[in-house]
Design a protein around this motif. Structure first.
Motif, mmCIF file in Angstrom:
data_model
loop_
_atom_site.group_PDB
_atom_site.id
_atom_site.type_symbol
_atom_site.label_atom_id
_atom_site.label_comp_id
_atom_site.label_asym_id
_atom_site.label_seq_id
_atom_site.Cartn_x
_atom_site.Cartn_y
_atom_site.Cartn_z
ATOM 1 N N ARG A 20 69.744 -20.440 -49.382
ATOM 2 C CA ARG A 20 70.329 -21.522 -48.598
ATOM 3 C C ARG A 20 71.854 -21.462 -48.633
ATOM 4 O O ARG A 20 72.517 -21.706 -47.615
ATOM 5 C CB ARG A 20 69.833 -22.870 -49.123
ATOM 6 N N VAL A 84 62.840 -20.089 -46.213
ATOM 7 C CA VAL A 84 64.103 -19.333 -46.175
ATOM 8 C C VAL A 84 63.837 -17.831 -46.227
ATOM 9 O O VAL A 84 64.704 -17.037 -46.608
ATOM 10 C CB VAL A 84 65.057 -19.759 -47.313
ATOM 11 N N PRO A 196 70.065 -28.291 -49.116
ATOM 12 C CA PRO A 196 69.995 -27.714 -47.763
ATOM 13 C C PRO A 196 71.283 -26.962 -47.442
ATOM 14 O O PRO A 196 72.352 -27.290 -47.968
ATOM 15 C CB PRO A 196 69.829 -28.942 -46.865
ATOM 16 N N SER A 197 71.191 -25.965 -46.589
ATOM 17 C CA SER A 197 72.361 -25.142 -46.266
ATOM 18 C C SER A 197 73.490 -25.983 -45.682
ATOM 19 O O SER A 197 74.671 -25.667 -45.869
ATOM 20 C CB SER A 197 71.972 -24.027 -45.292
#
Length: 239
Positions: A20, A84, A196-197
């Motif tokens: 991420r 992912v 989260p990214s």
């Protein structure tokens, strides 16, 4: 910008968090000016090198749950990993002590291959079900990324890089790391967990903006003083 990442090779969220973070970094315009350094952290420093328990037995004992509940938990994590692009095989993963794997990471870093070794060790444990506490396996993994197998074997047979690993772990305690992954940006901001990214990207942008010099919106058209002299602009010059 310098980013330090405390993680362990048998930590599933460390691998997920790594992906991420990498997704966020790929979207960061200044990515070429970001230095990423991995730091050592052992989830269980007292773990046996050759464990008799599988992942679900270990989790059931650690968290006081049934074997079936442990399986359900890892299934959920595996789904997050798939999100992912990672494949986790918890049912065949081999539990082990990761101290020597961390020493190997530092050995690889000396040869400019810290990132390659970190990725290979994580994939070896979670995807390939390799025994990353076994020296022969570690030598083979090192060879895959271009390290000399004889030098690697000699390093593992001794105590080289043990001090570096212990120093990382002591520093983690000093700065209050309770779990991994733990990301530290410019020793100013910290992100805990496999966020989260978007969270990583926002943190990168914030840290970057605060490190940059002021942007001058207007220049050379107004009255002002330097350390040499004061000069009015042309419109206000005395006639």
């Amino acid at each position: 910008m310098k980013i330090e990442v405390w993680s362990d090779f048998v930590c599933p969220f460390c691998y997920i968090g790594k992906r991420r973070f990498e997704q966020a970094l790929a979207k960061f315009p200044q990515q070429n000016q970001v230095e990423v350094i991995y730091r050592s952290f052992e989830l269980d420093p007292h773990a046996d090198r050759d464990s008799k328990h599988d992942t679900h037995e270990m989790l059931a004992a650690k968290y006081g749950m049934s074997y079936e509940q442990a399986q359900a938990m890892t299934n959920n994590v595996a789904q997050q990993a798939a999100g992912v692009g990672l494949t986790f095989h918890f049912h065949t993963a081999i539990q082990t002590n990761t101290f020597d794997a961390h020493r190997l990471m530092y050995f690889a870093a000396r040869h400019g291959k810290m990132h390659e070794m970190t990725e290979r060790l994580l994939r070896a444990h979670f995807t390939d079900s390799e025994h990353i506490g076994n020296h022969k396996i570690l030598v083979a993994l090192a060879k895959e990324i271009g390290l000399d197998p004889n030098e690697t074997a000699n390093m593992l047979a001794g105590e080289e890089y043990a001090e570096e690993v212990r120093k990382d772990e002591q520093e983690a305690r000093t700065i209050g790391v309770q779990g991994v992954p733990f990301f530290v940006i410019n020793r100013k901001y910290a992100i805990s967990g496999a966020q989260p990214s978007e969270v990583f990207l926002s943190a990168l942008e914030k840290a970057w903006s605060e490190e940059q010099p002021l942007t001058i919106l207007h220049d050379s058209a107004g009255d002002g003083c330097t350390d040499v002299a004061c000069s009015p602009n042309s419109k206000n010059e005395a006639k």
